[in-house]
Design a protein around this motif. Structure first.
Motif, short mmCIF file in Angstrom:
data_model
loop_
_atom_site.label_atom_id
_atom_site.label_comp_id
_atom_site.label_asym_id
_atom_site.label_seq_id
_atom_site.Cartn_x
_atom_site.Cartn_y
_atom_site.Cartn_z
N LEU A 34 0.79 -1.30 -0.08
CA LEU A 34 -0.07 -0.02 -0.09
C LEU A 34 0.76 1.11 -0.16
CD1 LEU A 34 -2.48 -1.19 2.59
CD2 LEU A 34 -2.96 -1.35 0.08
N LEU A 35 0.66 2.12 -1.15
CA LEU A 35 1.71 3.50 -1.17
C LEU A 35 0.64 4.42 -1.13
CD1 LEU A 35 3.67 1.73 -4.01
CD2 LEU A 35 4.65 2.17 -1.84
N PRO A 36 1.11 5.53 -0.59
CA PRO A 36 0.18 7.08 -0.77
C PRO A 36 -0.04 7.47 -2.03
CG PRO A 36 2.52 7.20 0.37
CD PRO A 36 2.42 5.67 0.03
N HIS A 37 -0.85 7.92 -2.40
CA HIS A 37 -1.11 8.64 -3.83
C HIS A 37 -0.58 9.86 -3.89
CE1 HIS A 37 -4.47 10.68 -1.79
NE2 HIS A 37 -4.33 11.51 -3.05
N ASN A 38 -0.35 10.65 -2.79
CA ASN A 38 -0.01 12.01 -2.81
C ASN A 38 1.51 11.90 -2.61
OD1 ASN A 38 0.46 11.09 -0.03
ND2 ASN A 38 -0.81 12.92 0.87
N GLN A 39 2.13 11.04 -3.05
CA GLN A 39 3.78 10.90 -3.22
C GLN A 39 4.07 10.73 -4.37
OE1 GLN A 39 5.75 9.29 0.22
NE2 GLN A 39 4.40 10.42 1.67
N THR A 40 5.43 11.01 -4.83
CA THR A 40 5.93 10.54 -6.11
C THR A 40 6.09 9.15 -6.13
OG1 THR A 40 7.16 12.57 -6.30
CG2 THR A 40 7.86 10.75 -7.60
N PRO A 41 5.66 8.42 -7.09
CA PRO A 41 5.78 6.85 -7.08
C PRO A 41 7.21 6.43 -6.80
CG PRO A 41 4.25 7.50 -8.94
CD PRO A 41 5.02 8.78 -8.23
N PRO A 42 7.41 5.37 -6.33
CA PRO A 42 8.71 4.90 -6.02
C PRO A 42 9.12 4.10 -7.33
CG PRO A 42 7.31 3.34 -5.02
CD PRO A 42 6.46 4.61 -5.59
N LEU A 51 -2.11 -1.03 -9.24
CA LEU A 51 -3.41 -0.43 -9.17
C LEU A 51 -3.77 0.80 -8.32
CD1 LEU A 51 -6.32 -1.89 -9.31
CD2 LEU A 51 -6.03 -2.92 -6.94
N ILE A 52 -4.64 1.48 -8.77
CA ILE A 52 -4.86 2.99 -8.19
C ILE A 52 -6.24 2.84 -7.63
CG2 ILE A 52 -5.03 5.34 -8.55
CD1 ILE A 52 -2.87 4.74 -10.77
N GLY A 53 -6.35 3.26 -6.44
CA GLY A 53 -8.02 3.21 -5.99
C GLY A 53 -8.33 2.58 -4.43
N GLY A 54 -9.00 2.46 -3.94
CA GLY A 54 -10.19 3.48 -4.29
C GLY A 54 -10.18 4.37 -3.39
N PRO A 78 1.27 -3.41 -16.22
CA PRO A 78 -0.04 -3.29 -16.49
C PRO A 78 -0.60 -2.60 -15.29
CG PRO A 78 0.59 -5.62 -16.15
CD PRO A 78 1.80 -4.69 -16.23
N PHE A 79 -1.53 -1.77 -15.59
CA PHE A 79 -2.28 -1.17 -14.32
C PHE A 79 -3.79 -1.30 -14.55
CE2 PHE A 79 -1.94 1.97 -17.64
CZ PHE A 79 -3.13 2.91 -17.28
N GLY A 80 -4.43 -0.92 -13.30
CA GLY A 80 -5.81 -0.77 -13.22
C GLY A 80 -6.13 0.19 -12.21
N VAL A 81 -7.50 0.72 -12.43
CA VAL A 81 -8.22 1.61 -11.49
C VAL A 81 -9.48 0.99 -11.00
CG1 VAL A 81 -9.02 3.98 -11.43
CG2 VAL A 81 -6.87 3.60 -12.70
N VAL A 82 -9.53 1.22 -9.73
CA VAL A 82 -10.62 0.64 -9.03
C VAL A 82 -11.38 1.50 -8.24
CG1 VAL A 82 -10.49 -1.92 -9.68
CG2 VAL A 82 -9.63 -0.85 -7.61
N GLY A 83 -12.64 1.80 -7.92
CA GLY A 83 -13.18 2.52 -6.98
C GLY A 83 -12.88 4.10 -6.94
N LEU A 84 -12.31 4.63 -7.73
CA LEU A 84 -11.77 5.83 -8.06
C LEU A 84 -12.82 6.90 -7.72
CD1 LEU A 84 -9.04 7.44 -8.20
CD2 LEU A 84 -9.76 7.51 -10.62
#
Length: 121
Positions: A34-42, A51-54, A78-84
């Motif tokens: 689990l990574l914070p969305h408000n920081q630059t991706p590592p 995976l981004i969300g929710g 590959p990436f996905g977005v769920v519950g955004l």
């Protein structure tokens, strides 16, 4: 499989942390980080999927929303977005989100407002 999950994690918000733990449980036996969305991706070389969300993560061009197309393309994952949840969609973020809709393995928003902000795509 090793999955990087970006969301509103590690901020002592019980609801979001509970969502994160539910994702860890649902995706078991895969390794979920689990990574914070408000920081630059590592560096994402260690991961097999992003995976981004929710949650209501889209507000401004910070963290993962700064140069989104570049870092996702560079990761070559590959990436996905769920519950955004899209709270606000400025003119700079919309092209990146529309690109994500076209390139994601899955792209699911959490509510009608978010769907409408993406032109009901």
């Amino acid at each position: 499989m090793k999955i990087a999950v970006f969301g509103y994690y590690h901020h002592l918000n019980y609801g979001d942390d509970r969502l994160g733990q539910a994702l860890v449980h649902a995706l078991y036996p895969h390794t979920v980080v689990l990574l914070p969305h408000n920081q630059t991706p590592p560096d994402l070389d260690w991961f097999d999927f992003v995976l981004i969300g929710g949650g209501g993560l889209v507000w401004a061009e910070v963290g993962i929303w700064a140069d989104t197309i570049h870092w996702l393309t560079k990761s070559n994952k590959p990436f996905g977005v769920v519950g955004l949840g899209i709270n606000e969609l400025n003119a700079n973020l919309k092209p990146a989100l529309m690109w994500m809709v076209e390139h994601a393995e899955i792209f699911a928003v959490r509510d009608r407002k978010s769907h409408a902000l993406l032109d009901c795509h």
